[in-house]
Design a protein around this motif. Sequence first.
Motif, short mmCIF file in Angstrom:
data_model
loop_
_atom_site.label_atom_id
_atom_site.label_comp_id
_atom_site.label_asym_id
_atom_site.label_seq_id
_atom_site.Cartn_x
_atom_site.Cartn_y
_atom_site.Cartn_z
N THR A 281 -53.83 -32.22 62.91
CA THR A 281 -52.56 -32.57 63.55
C THR A 281 -52.77 -32.82 65.04
OG1 THR A 281 -51.40 -31.13 61.98
CG2 THR A 281 -50.18 -31.83 63.95
N GLU A 282 -52.13 -33.87 65.55
CA GLU A 282 -52.28 -34.19 66.98
C GLU A 282 -51.59 -33.14 67.85
OE1 GLU A 282 -51.10 -37.70 70.20
OE2 GLU A 282 -51.05 -38.13 68.03
N ILE A 283 -52.23 -32.78 68.95
CA ILE A 283 -51.67 -31.82 69.92
C ILE A 283 -50.81 -32.61 70.90
CG2 ILE A 283 -52.16 -30.05 71.65
CD1 ILE A 283 -54.88 -29.65 70.33
N GLU A 284 -49.52 -32.47 70.81
CA GLU A 284 -48.60 -33.23 71.65
C GLU A 284 -48.81 -32.87 73.13
OE1 GLU A 284 -46.55 -35.61 70.85
OE2 GLU A 284 -47.00 -35.50 68.70
N GLY A 285 -48.92 -33.91 73.95
CA GLY A 285 -49.03 -33.71 75.40
C GLY A 285 -50.41 -33.42 75.91
N ALA A 286 -51.39 -33.20 75.02
CA ALA A 286 -52.75 -32.89 75.47
C ALA A 286 -53.42 -34.14 76.03
CB ALA A 286 -53.58 -32.34 74.30
N GLY A 287 -54.14 -33.97 77.12
CA GLY A 287 -54.83 -35.10 77.73
C GLY A 287 -55.89 -34.64 78.69
N SER A 288 -56.71 -35.55 79.15
CA SER A 288 -57.82 -35.20 80.03
C SER A 288 -57.37 -34.95 81.46
CB SER A 288 -58.88 -36.31 80.03
OG SER A 288 -58.33 -37.52 80.53
N GLN A 289 -56.17 -35.40 81.81
CA GLN A 289 -55.69 -35.22 83.18
C GLN A 289 -54.46 -34.30 83.17
OE1 GLN A 289 -55.35 -39.43 84.18
NE2 GLN A 289 -57.25 -39.31 85.35
N LYS A 290 -53.28 -34.86 82.99
CA LYS A 290 -52.07 -34.05 83.07
C LYS A 290 -51.93 -33.07 81.90
CE LYS A 290 -49.41 -37.40 85.77
NZ LYS A 290 -48.17 -38.23 85.85
N GLY A 291 -52.59 -33.34 80.79
CA GLY A 291 -52.45 -32.46 79.64
C GLY A 291 -53.58 -31.47 79.46
#
Length: 569
Positions: A281-291
Amino acid sequence: MLSTSAQFNKLGDVIVSAYQSESDNSSISQLNLETDVLVIGGGPSATWAAWNAAAQGVRVVLVDKGYCGTSGATAPSGTGVWYVPPDPEQREAAMASREALGGFLSERPWMERVLDQTYTNLNKLSDWGYPFPVDDQGRPHRRSLQQAHDYMRLMRKKITRAGVKILDHSPALELLVDTEGVVAGAKGICRQTGESPAGTLRERWTVRAGAVVIATGGCAFLSKALGCNVLTGDGYLMAAEAGAEMSGMEFSNAYALSPAFSSVTKGAYYRWATFYYQDGTEIEGAGSQKGRSIIARTLLTQPVYACLDKATPEIQAMLRTVQHNFLLPFDRMGINPFTQHFPVTLRLEGTVRGTGGIRITDYTCASTVPGLYAAGDAATRELICGGFTGGGSHNAAWATSSGYWAGEAAANYARQLGTQANQRTVRGLGEAGVSANNANGSSFTPSEVIRAVQAEVFPYDRNLFRREQGLTESLGRLNHLWKEIRNSQAVSEDQAVQAREATAMVATARWMYSSALERKESRGMHKHLDYPEQDPNQYHRLLSGGLDQVWVKPQKLETSAKERELVAL
């Protein structure tokens, strides 16, 4: 009794003498050198400092913990650079773009100077033969030093041709000062020479100098981030022993994304990534910068996976040509990162991608101690970054610029001292982890101290997500570790380097957490969960220092930057 085994002679313009004890097979030989400027470090800031000092016509010695040209965070990584043409609109946009992110603690005059010097130095680098990439029209793209191995190889070649004497694999252990407290050189170990059958390090070096530039990089606490395991805060410790101050040590909790099975921390690649829970399942809001905080919170309880599934075939081809070492671990593991999920982690890079370091007092990059200068990640980057930065970009620009200025200033300082500078009576400053402080013979084990420090600074819920209770508890344990080291004898010769690394990491962590406790707000990368808002009344820098007793105090800043902050709020 020491007997002379070599007469004074010339190695370039550096005066050298060698001595060796004849007492037994495990004797320690001694290499004595005299120079005008001593540079401690071997990365971009160190080599720019050595080159510009030599360009002033003085003698220069550079000592590196590893091999100058390959050790440190830059050489294996590649980096972007804060390189902006001298166009007023572009420069204004470049300076304004990250002021808010850094909590408005940067200073425009310093930013302007760094942009000017970086522009000049990278153009010079092109003239020297560095292969900058070009666009479809043949125009050079000088915001990129992706072929960093070529960059550092070229810098080593330039300083060698300039007459700089290089001591590779020769970590510095302590600074020397004269009777007035002015820095006058350093002592250390040559790790590649004269090992006994038992592996005991046998050759020590002493360099007397008119001035010293500390360019030892930051502190990543032996987290195994790429190129960072020589970056253990050694320069901070040596500077503090001489009485230097730190600045911005609360902004030292940078974590970098990395495959769980690799040391490569190239966060830019993850802009094409999607992050997933273990069930897919995708982790909502996760990212290399802001997430990234979302990734860290998830890692507290379960694994996180990534896939570079947003990269088009064209992007994939580009990524394979730009940064070879990012994809190498995947190829070895038989993983296609563009189609398969792989586990990721966050590795602490501390002050390497943070902004804290030795306080700079003026445009010469002088510290608060006469004769001592600082450059690169060893120095604070708040002047141009405020409370937030990252890999490359501003840090890379700061390295070339501050190294250039520090080398020139150190050369001028040494020249003013005259020919008698190296005739001064000097003494070593190293105590914790170097000299015996306890008559009862107790000692500490460096590896155990290192693991204990890591237990305080690695956890996300203690260092990335800070609370007053957690910081206070960690600081208490770190203070206890410091007392243990201070009340111990010097460790055995073969553990001398590791002992100083352990000591430096304890000292660095104490300045970090003491400063973090003092800043009761969230600003820059310092996220304090008990004080989640940025407080305009805390518009100041935090200076810190001290060894047995750590202190922290605010330093006021100019009004114009505060006005920009208030407008933003």
